[in-house]
Design an enzyme around this catalytic site. Structure first.
Site, PDB file in Angstrom:
ATOM      1  N   HIS A  17       0.814  -1.217   0.000  1.00 41.32           N
ATOM      2  CA  HIS A  17       0.000   0.000   0.000  1.00 41.32           C
ATOM      3  C   HIS A  17       0.850   1.270   0.000  1.00 41.32           C
ATOM      4  O   HIS A  17       0.439   2.303  -0.522  1.00 41.32           O
ATOM      5  CB  HIS A  17      -0.937   0.024   1.221  1.00 41.32           C
ATOM      6  CG  HIS A  17      -2.146  -0.845   1.054  1.00 41.32           C
ATOM      7  ND1 HIS A  17      -2.216  -2.120   1.544  1.00 41.32           N
ATOM      8  CD2 HIS A  17      -3.317  -0.623   0.421  1.00 41.32           C
ATOM      9  CE1 HIS A  17      -3.391  -2.648   1.235  1.00 41.32           C
ATOM     10  NE2 HIS A  17      -4.083  -1.756   0.551  1.00 41.32           N
ATOM     11  N   GLY A  18       2.016   1.194   0.628  1.00 41.64           N
ATOM     12  CA  GLY A  18       2.860   2.386   0.655  1.00 41.64           C
ATOM     13  C   GLY A  18       4.167   2.070   1.342  1.00 41.64           C
ATOM     14  O   GLY A  18       4.194   1.285   2.295  1.00 41.64           O
TER      15      GLY A  18
END
Lengths: 348, 491, 84
Positions: free
Chosen positions: B341-342
């Site tokens: 996601h990041g």
């Protein structure tokens, strides 16, 4: 063929009925908001241009025209116009001199500069065909005013200046949609401060004048961030030219300087210089245009007691100033130095 | 072009018309060309990256397949050391490509700092690298393609065009669903007749998606205070709870809306895409929630991380109650999910907390009374209440670092407990509360019948009313422009 | 190996290891996961049990709720790949 399409008739009945239902609903909504007592319960219609002040002015003007009044003159400008121009006083002074009636509408919009005024003038000239448009301005309007770009880019202005767009069309055509725009912006407000500001303009009078009472202490320190420039901006001259072009529509154009409180003007550093830049700039455009610029700052029309604060007149000052405007207009029309076209019907 | 734009609608209509007049053989080619045109409309460089990834994986999978066919199928699925090493190499190269783009900003800034410390002028401008949109999604699918090739799940007829289209197919290119190679590729060659039923279903999906995205998600997102994520300390507990819920509902409807539109558009081309959301907020546990939220990612993680790791560990110790067997796979899977996601520490924290919670739920399941089934208990039963309490813990504790950085997460948690005053200003809640109505309505109705498309089984007259309402709401929500603060400066 | 034998071995394993109840009267067609009796994570254990007990490797992608919800489904899948 790996993928093929095969539609059996009948197909799309649900969609057809939905379209019909939608049309019925829109028609019903339109009918309901046109009922006077219903409309009275709603906020003044919006136009999606981010300026509530503008929306209220358009609503006030619309209401007068719908009642069959013929508007001779629209006075456009910033909050200095909104609070400083009393159409009743202009009317009285004008008819004292000429003996004829002269109905004026104040279209002062908070923060509006020359660019916004030009766009507004174009819209109003097209919709209402006034005989005279007065632009109230001053050396502080050389820059772009806060709502100017939003007004210039708003669908309804673009639509009426010939740039067809769906939103502009529906804003122009549907009162229900304009009511929705106003209600939804109100619902979206998330703090009391903004809400107060949003509702502030509700007390604007039917002629567009929003009087201020008494005095407010102001701090001259604020004037250090004066919104003025020592060079004329192209956006300013372009806007003035755009306004002058409206003469083709059988509308006379007049520029009037909205003064500052004399004591303030004297105290602000470089104010005189800024004003000269403004004066030279506007005069160079007006040359040979047949339109005039009336300068007022040096005339000391409004006494110190007529100011709410340094650059907005209170209700007394507005009366004094507007009476002066009415007298000057009457004189000018009488002696032929200002020619007002007969004008067409005000109703769009 | 954005998937909710009129330009996209026009693009889809044009491609659809061509698609159904072209002979079947050319249809894939058309879709591939359309997909690349769509991608180039974002940035032409993105298309080059995608093309390179496609070419690499095609040739790599050929070697993988060749190696496999040379080896006789041994027992236990015929997994061989050599093939496995090659597979791992392929996976790592794909991941390295993703990491290069995802992390480059992160690394480059470190590199820049080093350069400037050494006295070099700032030249980072020429090194700035953009993460191509959709890359996080197609790289996972490329890995799926390699693994499924290795496990003989891909039909031998699959060619370069199929692979290219699998990775680039425009309805799912930007944000999934992440399709499994083994199940998606055969769909491309299937004979499908798109009939009234399919068209109705697809249009319904598109409409539900538009309502979710425009009427719910966008309206909510625009209302969340600008400083909510950067300075949570300025909000009282109640406000934190309200805006966090608004954010989650917005995030959910944004993504579910996008997926619904993507599936609807793809359905018009006769290609079914996997579901991504299944009314996740009606789950009774977080494990269940993950089976209903971004399902295609959950399934990818399950198929390619959790299961292999879990089985690998179980071969050493077969006991399902052996704690490392429970904790390690869940933890690793969720931390990887966080990193996907990041690439920052808050996502690692989020993944770790989520993994621990899922492991805890699993431990509870493993040690629960024999044969007990939570779903059969009444809602007021202490165990059911416990699972609801767990839900709150996850939403207000574990999920926070998903959006707040670590420092602000801590501020959020602390403020949630301590900032009971001043009481919230309810003024800004009006529009979000209105947007909650369709949000709850759609999920409630869908969940009640366990049918995403329940609306088209209603009476035609009700459908018509609903359709008209949807069109009206979408139009109105598009025009829900908030007033801007700067205009209202007062005096 | 007979189908019945596979089923019996599976049932014994599931009841003892996964359901925590060796005397549970598990039926061939009883849904295991969709009913909430066991969770889908347990499929990893079924996978490894199958590898060791029957020498059959079921790919991870086949260990799904849809394909492995009942003893019957599992037994059929195992029998398909059973070494001769």
């Amino acid at each position: 063929m790996e993928k093929s399409i095969h539609i059996n008739r009948p197909f799309g009945k649900v969609g057809l009925w939905a379209c019909l239902g939608l049309l019925l609903f829109i028609g019903a909504a339109e009918a309901v908001v046109h009922i006077k007592p219903v409309q009275a319960q709603l906020l003044a219609p919006g136009t999606a241009n981010m300026s509530r002040s503008f929306d209220i002015q358009l609503d006030r003007l619309n209401a007068r025209v719908e009642q069959g009044e013929r508007i001779d003159c629209i006075f456009i400008g910033s909050s200095r116009v909104l609070h400083g121009v009393d159409p009743n006083a202009i009317r009285k002074a004008y008819s004292n001199i000429t003996g004829s009636d002269f109905k004026c509408q104040n279209f002062g919009v908070l923060g509006m500069g020359m660019k916004g005024s030009a766009e507004t003038a174009g819209l109003l000239a097209k919709l209402y065909h006034p005989r005279l448009i007065i632009i109230g301005t001053g050396f502080m309007d050389i820059g772009v005013g806060l709502p100017d770009n939003a007004i210039a880019e708003s669908p309804i202005v673009r639509y009426n200046s010939g740039d067809f767009n769906f939103d502009g069309w529906i804003t122009s055509s549907s009162l229900a949609f304009r009511d929705y725009l106003a209600e939804i912006s109100y619902l979206a407000i998330d703090n009391a401060h903004t809400q107060n500001d949003f509702l502030l303009y509700n007390s604007t009078k039917p002629d567009g004048f929003l009087p201020l009472n008494g005095h407010k202490a102001d701090n001259l320190q604020n004037w250090n961030n004066l919104n003025a420039h020592n060079k004329i901006k192209t956006v300013f001259t372009r806007s003035v030219k755009k306004i002058l072009a409206l003469k083709k529509e059988n509308t006379q154009i007049l520029f009037i300087e909205m003064p500052l409180r004399t004591s303030t003007f004297k105290a602000v550093p470089h104010a005189g210089g800024y004003r000269r830049v403004f004066e030279d700039g506007i005069n160079s455009v007006l040359q040979n245009s047949g339109s005039q610029m009336w300068l007022t700052q040096d005339l000391n029309i409004v006494p110190e007691s007529g100011w709410y604060e340094s650059n907005h007149m209170n209700v007394d000052g507005a009366e004094t100033f507007s009476t002066w405007v009415g007298e000057q207009l009457g004189q000018a029309v009488k002696d032929g130095s200002l020619i007002l076209p007969e004008g067409s019907q005000t109703n769009p | 072009m954005s998937i909710t734009s009129l330009a996209f609608a026009g693009f889809v209509l044009a491609v659809l018309m061509l698609y159904y007049v072209l002979p079947g053989k050319s249809q894939k080619f058309l879709l591939l060309a359309a997909s690349y045109i769509f991608y180039i409309s974002w940035d032409w460089r993105f298309a080059i990256t995608l093309a390179l990834v496609t070419v690499f994986n095609f040739f790599f999978s050929r070697s993988l397949r060749q190696l496999r066919s040379q080896e006789t199928a041994p027992s236990a699925g015929g997994r061989s050391k050599k093939g496995k090493r090659l597979l791992w190499l392929g996976i790592l190269i794909n991941l390295a490509a993703l990491l290069f783009f995802k992390q480059s900003g992160f690394f480059l800034h470190g590199f820049q700092a080093l350069l400037s410390r050494l006295g070099f002028p700032n030249q980072i401008g020429i090194l700035e690298i953009l993460l191509p949109v959709g890359m996080s999604f197609y790289i996972l699918q490329a890995i799926s393609f390699l693994v499924d090739t290795y496990q003989n799940q891909i039909p031998a007829t699959v060619n370069f065009m199929d692979l290219a289209l699998y990775l680039a197919y425009f309805p799912k290119l930007l944000s999934g669903p992440i399709e499994r190679a083994g199940s998606f590729l055969p769909k491309l060659s299937e004979r499908v007749v798109v009939d009234n039923q399919r068209i109705t279903e697809s249009i319904t999906r598109i409409l539900i998606g538009l309502v979710r995205k425009i009427v719910i998600a966008d309206v909510l997102a625009a209302r969340i205070p600008a400083n909510f994520f950067s300075s949570p300390s300025t909000f009282s507990s109640i406000e934190l709870i309200f805006w966090w819920i608004a954010y989650i509902i917005s995030l959910y409807n944004d993504f579910a809306g996008y997926t619904s539109i993507a599936r609807g558009v793809s359905g018009l081309f006769g290609i079914e895409l996997s579901p991504n959301f299944d009314n996740p907020f009606f789950s009774t546990s977080i494990t269940e929630l993950w089976n209903h939220w971004h399902m295609s990612l959950s399934q990818w993680l399950r198929n390619y991380v959790y299961m292999p790791l879990s089985r690998y560990m179980l071969r050493f110790n077969q006991s399902g109650r052996y704690l490392p067997n429970i904790i390690v796979p869940a933890l690793v899977t969720m931390v990887l999910s966080g990193l996907w996601h990041g690439e920052s520490w808050n996502f690692v924290l989020w993944g770790a907390l989520m993994g621990i919670w899922i492991a805890a739920e699993r431990i509870r399941t493993v040690y629960r009374p024999a044969g007990e089934n939570l779903a059969n208990l009444p809602p007021w039963h202490p165990r059911r209440i416990f699972s609801w309490a767990g839900f709150l813990i996850v939403i207000f504790l574990i999920a926070i670092p998903f959006k707040f950085d670590i420092a602000n997460s801590i501020v959020f948690w602390r403020s949630l407990v301590t900032n009971w005053f001043p009481p919230p200003s309810l003024l800004g809640w009006r529009l979000p509360l209105i947007a909650f109505i369709p949000a709850i309505f759609i999920d409630w109705i869908q969940f009640g019948k366990h049918d995403e498309l329940i609306f088209i089984r209603w009476k035609p007259i009700v459908q018509s009313v609903l359709l008209a309402l949807c069109v009206l709401l979408i139009f109105l929500a598009f025009h829900a422009e908030p007033p801007q603060q700067f205009i209202y400066q007062g005096f | 190996m007979e189908l019945k034998e596979i089923k019996d071995k599976l049932k014994t394993f599931i009841c003892k290891e996964l359901l925590n109840n060796p005397t549970y009267p598990l039926q061939d067609e009883e849904p295991l996961i969709t009913s909430g009796l066991m969770d889908s994570f347990s499929l990893a254990q079924i996978g490894v049990f199958t590898e060791i007990q029957f020498n059959v490797y079921i790919p991870d992608s086949d260990l799904t709720v849809d394909a492995m919800n009942t003893v019957n489904q599992m037994a059929a899948r195992i029998q398909k790949d059973l070494p001769a």
